[in-house]
Design an enzyme around this catalytic site. Structure first.
Site, PDB file in Angstrom:
ATOM      1  N   ARG A   1       0.864  -1.173   0.000  1.00 41.68           N
ATOM      2  CA  ARG A   1       0.000   0.000   0.000  1.00 41.68           C
ATOM      3  C   ARG A   1       0.903   1.225   0.000  1.00 41.68           C
ATOM      4  NH1 ARG A   1      -4.474   1.884   4.533  1.00 41.68           N
ATOM      5  NH2 ARG A   1      -4.978   3.841   3.509  1.00 41.68           N
TER       6      ARG A   1
ATOM      7  N   HIS B   1      -7.692   6.432   0.629  1.00 39.31           N
ATOM      8  CA  HIS B   1      -8.463   5.199   0.850  1.00 39.31           C
ATOM      9  C   HIS B   1      -8.786   4.492  -0.469  1.00 39.31           C
ATOM     10  CE1 HIS B   1     -10.028   6.779   4.979  1.00 39.31           C
ATOM     11  NE2 HIS B   1      -9.140   5.826   5.187  1.00 39.31           N
TER      12      HIS B   1
ATOM     13  N   ARG C   1      -8.834  13.410  13.849  1.00 43.83           N
ATOM     14  CA  ARG C   1      -8.595  14.483  12.871  1.00 43.83           C
ATOM     15  C   ARG C   1      -9.832  15.363  12.756  1.00 43.83           C
ATOM     16  NH1 ARG C   1      -6.635  10.678   8.085  1.00 43.83           N
ATOM     17  NH2 ARG C   1      -6.268   9.045   9.617  1.00 43.83           N
TER      18      ARG C   1
END
Ligand code: ADP
Length: 399
Positions: A95, A183, A244
């Protein structure tokens, strides 16, 4: 038997999953686990396919070893453990945060590709160097082991210009200050399940996919391609998240610096690590399970703000998608919290959306949860980012 190793390397952690070949639609990872606390107290946990813990140990780094050395040591320990399980690796899939404008799809990593990816470090300084580190180490150690990079940003490159562009001087836009979105592997996975769960017509219509976990974002798709997303230049924009802040007035940053005299690093910590559910709940928790179980007034307010802002993002994305045929919930909260799904969709009843309370309770499989007379479909689809990366690694290398 040969296997694929999937790596998701962060600043202080290294998550991994192992899939046996050949990879099929239903393949489960035979092993998965996580090395945590790199830079402090390093722990290494590995589990089998049923979630049984096979290994739970600490990794002792030599006294005075720096972060770089500890990352390398952690990877070496993982590789040694894999060898002990008699796993022969056919390839490794990674990733990687940023593929820039160059990579709109996964890519086989060559030394030239790695150089280009290193060029994106300024765009994602908190993630990109950590994502790339194991690629470099593995390439040196095993030059013949194929490696594939799958990018968080890739899925969002189909957004039209107006969805990707910030209203700032063109010079910055041209130099990469745009809405990249993140994502991507999760959205890639979900967008491939849409037709099975929603049927072809709705799957190709205006769909908002809500990936709500500790970090959270949403993407609008039409014809199963991304047309807009909530995360932006970084993963700070958009939804309110666990810690966040999501979208806020950029001037708050100047105010924190000028009035409160915080340094840029301190402001970054406030907005990335001390805001969101944790901040609004008065430091109570960022974890949805703790929050849902609490009666504290600050926690109730934090949850209200979380649901409200999530629903407003869906409204905005529905405009970008030119309509709202379906909402899909995924991620730790999206998949597991009927309470959050109900609270968010309650803001959308004016669209004719109605949930079926019984269907909303079901866990663990992809299914629709709207009432029979709902005008908008609502689905829960468990995401599987590791499988998605394994799939790309498997197909790209024709294993
Ligand atoms: P990350 O962004 O770190 O990948 P996850 O997708 O794993 O996060 O989601 C973590 C979030 O999911 C946490 O807030 C956790 O409380 C929430 N969650 C997990 N299971 C449940 C549950 N059964 N009910 C409510 N929330 C849950």
């Amino acid at each position: 038997m040969k296997s694929l190793l999937i790596i998701n390397a962060g600043s202080s952690s290294l998550k991994f999953a192992v899939f046996n070949l050949p990879l099929t639609q239903d393949s489960l990872s035979v092993y998965r686990g996580q090395i945590d606390g790199i830079g402090a107290n390093i722990t290494f946990v590995a589990k089998d396919v049923d979630g049984k813990v096979l290994l739970d140990t600490t990794i002792m780094a030599p006294e005075g070893s720096n972060l770089e050395a500890q990352h390398q040591l952690s990877l070496e320990r993982l590789l040694a453990w894999i060898e002990e399980q008699h796993i022969e690796l056919a390839a490794v899939g990674h990733r990687v945060l940023h593929g820039g404008k160059e990579y709109c799809a996964p890519v086989v990593v060559t030394p030239e590709v790695l150089k280009v990816l290193e060029g994106f470090i300024p765009l994602g300084p908190l993630h990109q160097p950590h994502n790339l580190r194991p690629i470099g180490v593995l390439a040196k150690k095993f030059p013949n082991l194929p490696q594939v990079a799958c990018f968080d940003t890739a899925f969002h490159r189909t957004q039209p210009w107006e969805a990707q562009t910030y209203p700032i001087p063109r010079k910055f836009t041209e130099e990469g200050v745009i809405r990249w979105g993140f994502h991507g592997s999760s959205y890639d996975f979900i967008s491939r399940q849409l037709e099975d769960v929603l049927g072809k017509e709705k799957a190709n219509g205006g769909v908002v996919i809500a990936h709500i976990g500790n970090g959270g974002s949403m993407a609008a798709t039409r014809e199963r391609k991304c047309v807009a997303t909530t995360m932006g230049f970084t993963a700070l924009e958009g939804m309110m998240m666990g810690t966040r802040c999501g979208t806020i007035d950029a001037s708050i940053v100047f105010h924190l610096m000028n009035h409160y005299k915080y340094t840029p690093e301190q402001v970054s910590d406030i907005l990335y690590k001390e805001s969101g559910l944790l901040g609004v709940s008065g430091g109570f928790s960022q974890d949805m399970r703790d929050l849902e179980a609490s009666d504290k007034p600050e926690v109730k307010e934090a949850l209200k703000l979380f649901y409200y802002r999530a629903a407003r993002e869906i409204g905005s994305l529905a405009v970008a998608a030119g309509g709202l045929d379906a909402i899909v919930f995924t991620g730790g909260i999206g998949e597991n919290s009927p309470v959050a799904r109900k609270a968010i969709t309650d803001y959308l009843t004016w669209t004719g959306l109605k949930l079926d309370p019984e269907l909303n309770k079901i866990r663990g499989k992809a299914h629709c949860i709207e009432a029979a007379d709902s005008k908008v479909a609502v689905a829960v689809i468990p995401t599987n980012e590791e499988w998605m990366i394994a799939h790309h690694t498997f197909t790209l290398l024709a294993l």
